[in-house]
Enzyme design. Structure first.
Site, PDB file in Angstrom:
ATOM      1  N   HIS A 108      11.384   2.666  -2.546  1.00  0.00           N
ATOM      2  CA  HIS A 108      12.408   1.921  -3.288  1.00  0.00           C
ATOM      3  C   HIS A 108      12.527   2.523  -4.689  1.00  0.00           C
ATOM      4  O   HIS A 108      11.841   2.087  -5.618  1.00  0.00           O
ATOM      5  CB  HIS A 108      11.995   0.448  -3.346  1.00  0.00           C
ATOM      6  CG  HIS A 108      13.087  -0.475  -3.769  1.00  0.00           C
ATOM      7  ND1 HIS A 108      12.915  -1.428  -4.745  1.00  0.00           N
ATOM      8  CD2 HIS A 108      14.377  -0.602  -3.341  1.00  0.00           C
ATOM      9  CE1 HIS A 108      14.041  -2.109  -4.898  1.00  0.00           C
ATOM     10  NE2 HIS A 108      14.938  -1.621  -4.059  1.00  0.00           N
TER      11      HIS A 108
ATOM     12  N   ARG B 244      -3.082  20.493 -27.959  1.00  0.00           N
ATOM     13  CA  ARG B 244      -3.860  20.020 -26.815  1.00  0.00           C
ATOM     14  C   ARG B 244      -4.131  18.523 -26.930  1.00  0.00           C
ATOM     15  O   ARG B 244      -5.018  17.989 -26.272  1.00  0.00           O
ATOM     16  CB  ARG B 244      -5.159  20.819 -26.718  1.00  0.00           C
ATOM     17  CG  ARG B 244      -4.921  22.304 -26.421  1.00  0.00           C
ATOM     18  CD  ARG B 244      -6.227  23.050 -26.196  1.00  0.00           C
ATOM     19  NE  ARG B 244      -6.940  23.259 -27.438  1.00  0.00           N
ATOM     20  CZ  ARG B 244      -6.856  24.357 -28.189  1.00  0.00           C
ATOM     21  NH1 ARG B 244      -6.040  25.343 -27.817  1.00  0.00           N
ATOM     22  NH2 ARG B 244      -7.559  24.481 -29.295  1.00  0.00           N
ATOM     23  N   ARG B 245      -3.328  17.880 -27.785  1.00  0.00           N
ATOM     24  CA  ARG B 245      -3.487  16.440 -28.017  1.00  0.00           C
ATOM     25  C   ARG B 245      -2.242  15.653 -27.596  1.00  0.00           C
ATOM     26  O   ARG B 245      -1.994  14.560 -28.105  1.00  0.00           O
ATOM     27  CB  ARG B 245      -3.779  16.190 -29.502  1.00  0.00           C
ATOM     28  CG  ARG B 245      -5.023  16.925 -29.995  1.00  0.00           C
ATOM     29  CD  ARG B 245      -5.220  16.755 -31.488  1.00  0.00           C
ATOM     30  NE  ARG B 245      -6.356  17.530 -31.967  1.00  0.00           N
ATOM     31  CZ  ARG B 245      -6.764  17.577 -33.236  1.00  0.00           C
ATOM     32  NH1 ARG B 245      -6.103  16.871 -34.154  1.00  0.00           N
ATOM     33  NH2 ARG B 245      -7.803  18.306 -33.580  1.00  0.00           N
TER      34      ARG B 245
ATOM     35  N   CYS C 246      -4.321   1.106 -13.842  1.00  0.00           N
ATOM     36  CA  CYS C 246      -4.819   2.015 -12.804  1.00  0.00           C
ATOM     37  C   CYS C 246      -4.512   3.459 -13.191  1.00  0.00           C
ATOM     38  O   CYS C 246      -5.379   4.324 -13.138  1.00  0.00           O
ATOM     39  CB  CYS C 246      -4.192   1.676 -11.457  1.00  0.00           C
ATOM     40  SG  CYS C 246      -4.647   0.058 -10.824  1.00  0.00           S
TER      41      CYS C 246
ATOM     42  N   ASN D  89       3.395   6.099  -7.887  1.00  0.00           N
ATOM     43  CA  ASN D  89       2.927   6.733  -9.119  1.00  0.00           C
ATOM     44  C   ASN D  89       3.372   8.187  -9.222  1.00  0.00           C
ATOM     45  O   ASN D  89       3.733   8.662 -10.307  1.00  0.00           O
ATOM     46  CB  ASN D  89       1.403   6.655  -9.215  1.00  0.00           C
ATOM     47  CG  ASN D  89       0.861   5.246  -9.124  1.00  0.00           C
ATOM     48  OD1 ASN D  89      -0.091   4.986  -8.395  1.00  0.00           O
ATOM     49  ND2 ASN D  89       1.461   4.298  -9.843  1.00  0.00           N
TER      50      ASN D  89
ATOM     51  N   ILE E 236      -8.084   4.002   0.660  1.00  0.00           N
ATOM     52  CA  ILE E 236      -7.167   3.393   1.620  1.00  0.00           C
ATOM     53  C   ILE E 236      -7.746   2.030   1.979  1.00  0.00           C
ATOM     54  O   ILE E 236      -8.896   1.930   2.424  1.00  0.00           O
ATOM     55  CB  ILE E 236      -7.029   4.251   2.891  1.00  0.00           C
ATOM     56  CG1 ILE E 236      -6.458   5.640   2.548  1.00  0.00           C
ATOM     57  CG2 ILE E 236      -6.130   3.555   3.917  1.00  0.00           C
ATOM     58  CD1 ILE E 236      -6.498   6.628   3.706  1.00  0.00           C
ATOM     59  N   TYR E 237      -6.967   0.988   1.765  1.00  0.00           N
ATOM     60  CA  TYR E 237      -7.426  -0.343   2.157  1.00  0.00           C
ATOM     61  C   TYR E 237      -7.523  -0.429   3.684  1.00  0.00           C
ATOM     62  O   TYR E 237      -6.710   0.167   4.405  1.00  0.00           O
ATOM     63  CB  TYR E 237      -6.475  -1.415   1.620  1.00  0.00           C
ATOM     64  CG  TYR E 237      -6.671  -1.712   0.155  1.00  0.00           C
ATOM     65  CD1 TYR E 237      -7.748  -2.484  -0.272  1.00  0.00           C
ATOM     66  CD2 TYR E 237      -5.792  -1.213  -0.805  1.00  0.00           C
ATOM     67  CE1 TYR E 237      -7.944  -2.757  -1.622  1.00  0.00           C
ATOM     68  CE2 TYR E 237      -5.980  -1.477  -2.159  1.00  0.00           C
ATOM     69  CZ  TYR E 237      -7.059  -2.251  -2.555  1.00  0.00           C
ATOM     70  OH  TYR E 237      -7.258  -2.508  -3.893  1.00  0.00           O
TER      71      TYR E 237
ATOM     72  N   SER F 111      -3.115  -5.965  -2.013  1.00  0.00           N
ATOM     73  CA  SER F 111      -4.392  -6.632  -2.267  1.00  0.00           C
ATOM     74  C   SER F 111      -4.459  -6.984  -3.745  1.00  0.00           C
ATOM     75  O   SER F 111      -4.430  -6.100  -4.599  1.00  0.00           O
ATOM     76  CB  SER F 111      -5.556  -5.716  -1.879  1.00  0.00           C
ATOM     77  OG  SER F 111      -5.576  -5.503  -0.483  1.00  0.00           O
TER      78      SER F 111
END
Length: 264
Positions: free
Chosen positions: A51, A126-127, A146, A177, A208-209, A263
């Protein structure tokens, strides 16, 4: 996408059965990386339909610094409903950390504005980092982040992004993501006059759940299809000026959607 299928196979073959906060149970491995060349197409999963509307609106919501689900609900996006309180609030989640990180002196830091400035004025830095993991405010978040830290890299006129994701729900979360941070990379490349390079996705606890095993195996049986293209239709100058209508997805031909329980 072969990278996603390889991740699924790796976890199924090498993962350990573990308990988890939700009580569902997982098959889990620690430490995994995928790479996506954004010049080869937009990495939107084809082994099930995703979606895109939810992905775009959630990212725009993060960039607004918003932490209330009202905007999402008004646009038909329900992915955060389970964690919101009775007023729709989520606390100091992603948008708050990206746009108003609380510093020790009582001030706040707009990490996104600083990131854009630094990409434009010091591309070899590099920041070029944004963090959503603020230990001092974890207890004020409905759900700790997450996908918690990302870094940009400029080379040969291309902008690449690496995401570190501490907790990766492979069936429901990871495809979302991948697309979200690929989109963010394209948006930032647009406003900084760069070309999109790579999206590098580094996973910590990749799991994997147990109640997603049939769905994952169904995807592994499906053939991969060509990646679609995502086109930005307007010459946007500021990362904060993007709207939903600025994006057009072309040539997306996925397999049918597969349902799975979240979950909580």
């Amino acid at each position: 996408m072969k990278q996603y299928k390889e991740l699924c196979r790796h976890v199924l073959q090498h993962g350990d059965e573990k308990g988890d906060r939700t009580g569902t149970g997982t098959i889990s491995t620690f430490g995994y990386q995928m790479r996506f060349d954004l010049q080869e197409g937009f990495p939107l999963l084809t082994t099930k339909k995703l979606h895109l509307k939810s992905i775009i609106h959630e990212l725009l919501w993060f960039l607004k610094g918003d932490t209330n689900v009202k905007y999402l609900q008004e646009n038909g996006v329900r992915i955060w409903n389970e964690w919101a309180d009775e007023n729709g609030e989520l606390g100091r989640v992603y948008g708050a950390q990206w746009r108003s990180w609380a510093s020790g002196d009582g001030e706040t830091v707009d990490q996104i504005t600083k990131l854009i400035h630094d990409i434009e004025h010091n591309p070899n830095s590099r920041r070029l980092i944004v963090s959503a993991w603020n230990p001092g405010e974890i207890d004020q978040m409905a759900l700790p982040p997450c996908h918690c830290l990302f870094q940009f890299y400029v080379s040969n006129g291309k902008l690449s992004c690496q995401l570190y994701q501490r907790s990766a729900d492979i069936f429901l979360g990871v495809p979302f993501n991948i697309a979200s941070y690929a989109l963010l990379t394209m948006m930032i490349a647009k406003v900084t006059n760069l070309e999109p390079g790579e999206f590098v996705h580094t996973l910590g606890d990749a799991h994997i759940y147990q109640n997603h095993l049939p769905q994952v195996n169904m995807q592994l049986e499906r053939e991969e299809r060509a990646l679609p293209q995502l086109r930005i239709t307007r010459d946007v100058k500021s990362i904060f000026d993007f709207t939903f209508d600025d994006f057009v997805l072309e040539n997306y031909d996925p397999h049918p959607h597969i349902k799975g329980e979240v979950s909580v």
